[in-house]
Design a protein around this motif. Sequence first.
Motif, PDB file in Angstrom:
ATOM      1  N   ALA A  83      17.863  19.472  72.840  1.00 57.48           N
ATOM      2  CA  ALA A  83      17.955  18.605  71.660  1.00 57.48           C
ATOM      3  C   ALA A  83      19.163  18.991  70.815  1.00 57.48           C
ATOM      4  O   ALA A  83      19.514  20.168  70.710  1.00 57.48           O
ATOM      5  CB  ALA A  83      16.682  18.710  70.827  1.00 57.48           C
ATOM      6  N   ARG A  84      19.790  17.998  70.215  1.00 57.55           N
ATOM      7  CA  ARG A  84      20.969  18.246  69.387  1.00 57.55           C
ATOM      8  C   ARG A  84      20.610  18.823  68.024  1.00 57.55           C
ATOM      9  O   ARG A  84      21.369  19.587  67.441  1.00 57.55           O
ATOM     10  CB  ARG A  84      21.735  16.937  69.185  1.00 57.55           C
ATOM     11  N   ASP A  85      19.448  18.410  67.495  1.00 59.83           N
ATOM     12  CA  ASP A  85      19.093  18.835  66.142  1.00 59.83           C
ATOM     13  C   ASP A  85      17.604  18.619  65.920  1.00 59.83           C
ATOM     14  O   ASP A  85      16.919  17.973  66.728  1.00 59.83           O
ATOM     15  CB  ASP A  85      19.899  18.039  65.110  1.00 59.83           C
ATOM     16  N   ILE A  86      17.102  19.165  64.806  1.00 60.60           N
ATOM     17  CA  ILE A  86      15.714  18.978  64.395  1.00 60.60           C
ATOM     18  C   ILE A  86      15.708  18.304  63.028  1.00 60.60           C
ATOM     19  O   ILE A  86      16.411  18.731  62.110  1.00 60.60           O
ATOM     20  CB  ILE A  86      14.968  20.322  64.305  1.00 60.60           C
ATOM     21  N   LEU A  87      14.934  17.257  62.898  1.00 63.53           N
ATOM     22  CA  LEU A  87      14.812  16.517  61.642  1.00 63.53           C
ATOM     23  C   LEU A  87      13.390  16.691  61.137  1.00 63.53           C
ATOM     24  O   LEU A  87      12.431  16.317  61.809  1.00 63.53           O
ATOM     25  CB  LEU A  87      15.124  15.040  61.881  1.00 63.53           C
ATOM     26  N   LEU A  88      13.262  17.291  59.959  1.00 62.78           N
ATOM     27  CA  LEU A  88      11.943  17.611  59.429  1.00 62.78           C
ATOM     28  C   LEU A  88      11.376  16.474  58.588  1.00 62.78           C
ATOM     29  O   LEU A  88      12.084  15.834  57.821  1.00 62.78           O
ATOM     30  CB  LEU A  88      12.023  18.884  58.580  1.00 62.78           C
ATOM     31  N   LYS A  89      10.078  16.235  58.745  1.00 61.92           N
ATOM     32  CA  LYS A  89       9.369  15.267  57.914  1.00 61.92           C
ATOM     33  C   LYS A  89       8.962  15.933  56.601  1.00 61.92           C
ATOM     34  O   LYS A  89       8.644  17.116  56.595  1.00 61.92           O
ATOM     35  CB  LYS A  89       8.119  14.762  58.633  1.00 61.92           C
ATOM     36  N   PRO A  90       8.914  15.217  55.482  1.00 57.37           N
ATOM     37  CA  PRO A  90       9.304  13.813  55.324  1.00 57.37           C
ATOM     38  C   PRO A  90      10.820  13.652  55.368  1.00 57.37           C
ATOM     39  O   PRO A  90      11.553  14.458  54.789  1.00 57.37           O
ATOM     40  CB  PRO A  90       8.738  13.441  53.956  1.00 57.37           C
ATOM     41  N   ILE A  91      11.284  12.625  56.044  1.00 57.09           N
ATOM     42  CA  ILE A  91      12.716  12.414  56.239  1.00 57.09           C
ATOM     43  C   ILE A  91      13.358  11.944  54.939  1.00 57.09           C
ATOM     44  O   ILE A  91      12.838  11.063  54.260  1.00 57.09           O
ATOM     45  CB  ILE A  91      12.955  11.370  57.349  1.00 57.09           C
ATOM     46  N   GLU A  92      14.500  12.547  54.596  1.00 54.95           N
ATOM     47  CA  GLU A  92      15.277  12.135  53.431  1.00 54.95           C
ATOM     48  C   GLU A  92      16.659  11.678  53.891  1.00 54.95           C
ATOM     49  O   GLU A  92      17.141  12.091  54.955  1.00 54.95           O
ATOM     50  CB  GLU A  92      15.396  13.284  52.426  1.00 54.95           C
ATOM     51  N   TYR A  93      17.311  10.849  53.080  1.00 55.54           N
ATOM     52  CA  TYR A  93      18.579  10.233  53.501  1.00 55.54           C
ATOM     53  C   TYR A  93      19.653  11.267  53.826  1.00 55.54           C
ATOM     54  O   TYR A  93      20.278  11.211  54.895  1.00 55.54           O
ATOM     55  CB  TYR A  93      19.089   9.280  52.418  1.00 55.54           C
ATOM     56  N   ASP A  94      19.892  12.207  52.909  1.00 55.41           N
ATOM     57  CA  ASP A  94      20.946  13.200  53.136  1.00 55.41           C
ATOM     58  C   ASP A  94      20.656  14.034  54.377  1.00 55.41           C
ATOM     59  O   ASP A  94      21.564  14.405  55.125  1.00 55.41           O
ATOM     60  CB  ASP A  94      21.094  14.109  51.915  1.00 55.41           C
ATOM     61  N   GLN A  95      19.387  14.333  54.586  1.00 56.82           N
ATOM     62  CA  GLN A  95      18.964  15.097  55.755  1.00 56.82           C
ATOM     63  C   GLN A  95      19.240  14.307  57.035  1.00 56.82           C
ATOM     64  O   GLN A  95      19.741  14.849  58.027  1.00 56.82           O
ATOM     65  CB  GLN A  95      17.469  15.400  55.622  1.00 56.82           C
TER      66      GLN A  95
END
Length: 225
Positions: A83-95
């Motif tokens: 995987a290229r990256d991990i995106l944590l919930k809750p998702i925010e725009y800048d993230q």
Amino acid sequence: MTTIIRHFIEKGHLPIQIAGHATNGVEALKLIRQVEPTLIFLDIEMPVMDGFEVMRQEPDRNYIIVTAYDQFAYAQRGLRLGARDILLKPIEYDQLLASIRRSIGWKFTDNLIVNGLLQYIHENYHHALDRVTLSGVVHASPDYISRLFKKYMNVSIPQYINELRINHAAALLETTTHSVHDVCAQVGYKSMNSFYKYFKRYKGCPPASFRDRSLADGLDAGIEP
């Protein structure tokens, strides 16, 4: 997940097209093979087949793992699977934007010059921008970048910049108490007349009316101002 990502893509006027979404891992696998997407947001916890198995069966893709905070260690397996990256919930725009940049940079088209223009515009839309400045950024003539941008984005450079600025202005009017004059300056307009003209063109009403309507919609939905 798709709804919030779509919302942020529209909010930021990002040059991204959502090719589809799946409700389970088997659907995701089929969609990936059919569409061949540039970037895949993959939830680990999916019915029928989890995200790890999807990655094992379709390796060498640009995956961004989406997970809850309490599953972060669990998501490290996704990184080991490529995987290229991990995106944590809750998702925010800048993230979300930072995750996209880390994963694929600004490779939103197959043309390096257009990608360079998009990156510079999105990072500097609140500053004065013109064809001469942009041509210097990508080391190409103003006429050439204008033709190239229109070919790939289906809008002119000024149209793209104005719509991007107005989308950011609308978000500020909805989420802050900044005055219309301050919002105008924050998104890069030197003239209130220009700001009003383009805001009405893209949003259908003046900035103050847009804010009033957004506030009224929030109250109707039971949201505190």
